[in-house]
Design an enzyme around this catalytic site. Structure first.
Site, PDB file in Angstrom:
ATOM      1  N   ASP A 513       0.861  -1.172   0.000  1.00  0.00           N
ATOM      2  CA  ASP A 513       0.000   0.000   0.000  1.00  0.00           C
ATOM      3  C   ASP A 513       0.903   1.229   0.000  1.00  0.00           C
ATOM      4  OD1 ASP A 513      -2.396   1.670   0.549  1.00  0.00           O
ATOM      5  OD2 ASP A 513      -1.407   1.932   2.488  1.00  0.00           O
ATOM      6  N   ASP A 714      -1.233  -0.519   6.056  1.00  0.00           N
ATOM      7  CA  ASP A 714      -1.364   0.071   7.381  1.00  0.00           C
ATOM      8  C   ASP A 714      -2.773   0.519   7.709  1.00  0.00           C
ATOM      9  OD1 ASP A 714      -1.278   2.358   5.574  1.00  0.00           O
ATOM     10  OD2 ASP A 714      -1.115   3.553   7.395  1.00  0.00           O
ATOM     11  N   ASP A 718      -6.996  -1.552   4.220  1.00  0.00           N
ATOM     12  CA  ASP A 718      -6.131  -2.644   3.795  1.00  0.00           C
ATOM     13  C   ASP A 718      -6.478  -3.955   4.487  1.00  0.00           C
ATOM     14  OD1 ASP A 718      -4.613  -0.791   2.290  1.00  0.00           O
ATOM     15  OD2 ASP A 718      -3.446  -0.266   4.057  1.00  0.00           O
TER      16      ASP A 718
END
Length: 845
Positions: A513, A714, A718
């Site tokens: 990410d 994080d 996600d």
């Protein structure tokens, strides 16, 4: 790529993931998509075989569609999400609760706890997960109070409790302390007196057959009884549950060996024999209990964190009635035609559409994006986001659901599923236990017929049970896992799921990410551009004067930067301030009208942007930054560049993974310009931009069609992707929901530790395989020898202990992790990119 089924989407759903497409869908030559990320993935990877199709009207269904459990040969599914999930969906219930259940440690426990729960009046369905030691209960709140659930599910050695109740870790460690003390006392008497007597040595100073000897043996019996009944209670309970559920497990075999040694020795004492095997009982119970304790310590934190998922959700909403009054009601009571009021600092309870008001909404909990998003009438908002500036009235979606709730549901379903290794272990236990018991019975019967000596026959059968006691087999995995966990802590990695050591070595694609993972997630402003009519100091001062009244990360970054500069000790005072949520701020500074905001705000006020400033703004966007323009009067005089810095060491981390032969992919909800710096790096194979939060999970599954995938993230957005990936790694600075869904957490936020995670997993995987190979080889040799009558229970116990010690020695030998990874981590810390690991903080994590 192999031939695959056609896409799941149609004209109203995404071609790739099946979610509803927005009013302005993203179109491509191969289909229609809900976001640019799905379009890019589909055009890059093509059609893949996902276990769909998905229900486009429900994100949870879409996310769960590819998580169908693997069926056994009999057609039944082992993974949670099979029959239990179906029952949960079909249940007539109006409430749902999560309970912690102490004592669950195998699949048999799941079946037993679910059965106990579903027999209770008022409980519609139960879904247990021994991996997280949680049970999800759907119940009728009119027939059963929530606070009564723990008592209803407590029994048979299991203790149910609310998520906030104290854990029983101290009680578990207390069992080991008590067992260790009395076990050492038992073995002391054996070493000093009983073993020498059995071996024929001179122990005339103590007549074992006399009154002093019987007093000693009585003490040994008492202490062995305490060890078996108190310390061994969880094992005995597991054996009972295994027997009651008709699913033999290792606890049953351990209990048979320990109890048979105890019963035989007690009977021997009663008939006047002094050769007793209480030491066998003590050794078996303590060795297995220590192994279980180590395994629990490695996973107990994960159990507590998973239960906190439910606490993230909004339970109440403020509804405006027709007379203008407002009322706070449960979220479940909100209808699609209600007007839901959300004020500043409030969490949005449900997905819906803004009908009144304007606001800046922080969606970072769901999207990971640090920049607030402007919302005005007609815009959609998602449940779980937070209004940071302004206020809105929204009309809930027809299904009156929350995106956060869907993400929580997805995380539970994926995290509660069981890995292939766990199912294999269950099946091996189901075969191994009956096989050993049968061998013991047949050996006893044979030697009884062959010798006519009951004691000899019983001791032979007992030796078979003892020598095959699966201590080495039971310790093979938890000891290797515990060692890997300990070494991970030393390097800033908290391992939450032992199965990561099974899956991580095979990962060939690592997905990062962007926001909060490859970047810090914190906005900073350290670059100012001014025209010839102003200075950089004037531009920053004017911006800070107005941004003081705003409440979003970009504004805070500008004010913080202004406060750091000595030339701006006194920020000008603004008046007549007007906030435009998500676009900027207007007001008077030093008697002059000033605008501070984005290009949309300038366009609303018909302010032209000079070419030089426009080019600087475009360049900032190209670097993934946010340009904040400053207008004095009717002229744009400069801009402040606010950006989310790349996380230190990200390049080294990506290069290390690429050097290991893994593809590195960057996934972001930002546009392509914001991710361009990552796309240009040679170690990055692909960048997927403009990916909707709900689509991240499907993107990961799409990539996984070509091989095992790891996800590093994080944000709570996600969580589904972290759980759906073969391996999920969360950054320690991220949200609790992300950490709950991950297999490992990098607590010091050092990206070099991501490579360390894979090195740890590879080494642990090799140790587990070596331990299991030895354990099976040992049993293959030892059981036939015992059946042949060549071992007595004492020698069998020594052999069993020696086997366990070999497993321990193999696990404890030096872990030769990749020096390059450690050097990279050390270099990162030496450069000041990351602080040394605070081990007190790591232990708390």
């Amino acid at each position: 790529m192999s031939e695959t089924p056609p896409p799941v989407g149609d004209a109203e759903t995404c071609t790739l993931c099946g979610l509803d497409v927005p009013d302005a869908p993203v179109s491509g030559p191969d289909g229609t998509y809900c976001c640019g990320g799905c379009k890019q993935v589909h055009e890059t990877v093509g059609d893949v075989a996902v276990d769909g199709p998905v229900d486009s009207g429900d994100v949870a269904s879409a996310l769960d569609g590819a998580a169908a459990p693997e069926a056994d040969a009999d057609g039944t599914a082992d993974a949670v999400g099979g029959a239990g999930a179906d029952a949960m969906a079909d249940a007539e219930a109006d409430a749902e609760a999560y309970l912690r259940v102490d004592g669950m440690h195998c699949t048999t426990c799941e079946t037993f706890v679910e059965g106990v729960a579903e027999r209770e009046p008022g409980v519609a369905a139960a879904d247990a997960s021994y991996g997280s030691r949680l049970v999800r209960v759907a119940y009728d709140s009119t027939a059963l109070a929530a606070d009564a659930l723990p008592d209803r599910l407590t029994g048979y050695g299991y203790r149910a409790r609310g998520m906030d109740d104290a854990d029983d870790v101290e009680r578990s460690s207390g069992r080991l302390i008590v067992g260790g003390f009395f076990g050492m006392m038992t073995m002391l008497w054996y070493v000093l007196f009983l073993y020498p007597d059995y071996l024929g040595w001179d122990v005339s100073f103590l007549d074992v057959g006399g009154s002093a000897g019987w007093y000693l043996l009585a003490n040994v019996w008492v202490m062995a009884t305490i060890v078996l009944a108190y310390t061994g209670y969880p094992i005995l309970r597991g054996a009972y549950v295994s027997f009651a559920a008709g699913k033999p497990n290792m606890d049953l075999l351990v209990s048979l060996a320990a109890v048979n040694a105890y019963v035989y020795s007690t009977a021997a004492l009663l008939v006047g024999r002094t050769e007793v095997y209480f030491d066998v009982t003590v050794a078996i119970v303590l060795v297995v209990s220590i192994g279980n304790y180590l395994e629990r310590r490695a996973t107990d934190r994960a159990a507590d964190r998973v239960g906190e998922l439910a606490e993230e959700r909004v339970t109440e909403a403020t509804v405006r009635r027709e007379d203008g009054s407002t009322e706070i009601v449960p979220v479940d009571a909100v209808d699609a035609d209600d007007a839901v009021v959300v004020g500043q600092s409030d969490r949005v309870p449900l997905d819906g559409t803004v009908v009144e008001g304007e606001a800046a909404v922080d969606e970072s909990l769901l999207t990971g994006e640090s920049k607030p998003v402007a919302k005005s009438p007609g815009d959609r908002v998602v449940g779980g986001s937070t209004v940071v500036d302004g206020g809105v009235v929204l009309e809930p979606d027809h299904d009156t659901a929350s995106t956060l709730d869907r993400l929580v549901e997805t995380t539970w379903n994926l995290a509660a599923s069981r890995s292939g290794a766990q199912r294999l272990a269950d099946k091996l236990a189901a075969v191994f236990v009956p096989l050993v018991v049968t061998a013991a019975v047949l050996a006893t019967a044979y030697w009884l017929v062959a010798t006519g000596d009951v004691a000899t026959a019983l001791l032979t059968g007992l030796a078979v049970l003892v020598v095959s006691c699966p201590c080495a087999l039971g310790l093979a995995t938890p000891l290797a896992v515990a060692s890997a966990v300990s070494r991970g802590l030393d390097r800033g990695v908290v391992v939450r799921d032992a199965s990561v050591f099974e899956r991580a070595p095979d990962v060939d694609t690592v997905v990062f990410d962007k926001t909060g993972t490859l970047t810090t997630g914190e906005m900073t402003a350290d670059h100012v551009v001014a025209t010839d009519d102003a200075t950089e100091t004037d531009v920053l001062a004017s911006a800070a004067a107005l941004e003081t009244y705003a409440d979003h990360p970009a504004a805070e970054a500008i004010v913080d930067r202004a406060g750091e500069l000595a030339a701006l000790d006194a920020i000008p005072t603004a008046s007549s301030v007007e906030r435009h949520p998500g676009r900027g701020v207007a007001g008077r500074v030093d008697g002059e009208q000033v605008l501070v905001g984005n290009r949309d705000l300038l366009a609303e006020h018909d302010v032209a942007v000079p070419a030089a400033l426009a080019d600087a703004g475009d360049a900032a966007r190209g670097d993934g930054a946010l340009p904040v323009f400053v207008v004095r009067g009717d002229e744009a005089v400069g801009l402040v560049v606010v950006h989310d810095d790349p996380r230190p060491g990200w390049e080294r981390a990506c290069e290390r993974l690429a050097a290991d032969g893994r593809d590195v992919v960057v996934l972001t909800g930002d546009d392509a310009a914001a991710a361009s710096r990552f796309e240009r790096h040679d170690a990055v194979s692909e960048v997927y931009a403009d990916v909707r939060p709900e689509s991240k999970t499907q993107v990961v599954r799409t990539l996984a069609a070509d091989g095992p995938v790891a996800m590093v993230g994080d944000g709570s957005n996600d969580a589904g992707a972290l759980a759906a990936a073969d391996v999920g790694v969360a950054m320690g600075s991220g949200t609790a929901l992300a950490a709950d869904a991950a297999d490992a957490v990098v607590v010091d936020d050092d990206l070099a530790s991501v490579s360390t995670t894979f090195d740890l997993a590879t080494t642990a995987h090799d140790r587990v395989r070596g331990n299991l190979a030895w354990a099976f080889l040992y049993n293959a040799v030892a059981i036939p020898v015992a059946v042949a009558g060549l071992l007595n229970p004492l020698v069998a116990a020594v052999a069993m202990t020696a086997s366990s010690l070999l497993v321990v020695a193999n696990t404890r030998r030096d872990w030769e992790l990749d020096d390059e990874t450690d050097d990279a981590a050390a270099a990162t810390r030496d450069d000041g990119d990351a602080a040394p690991v605070d081990h007190s903080e790591v232990s708390a994590a």
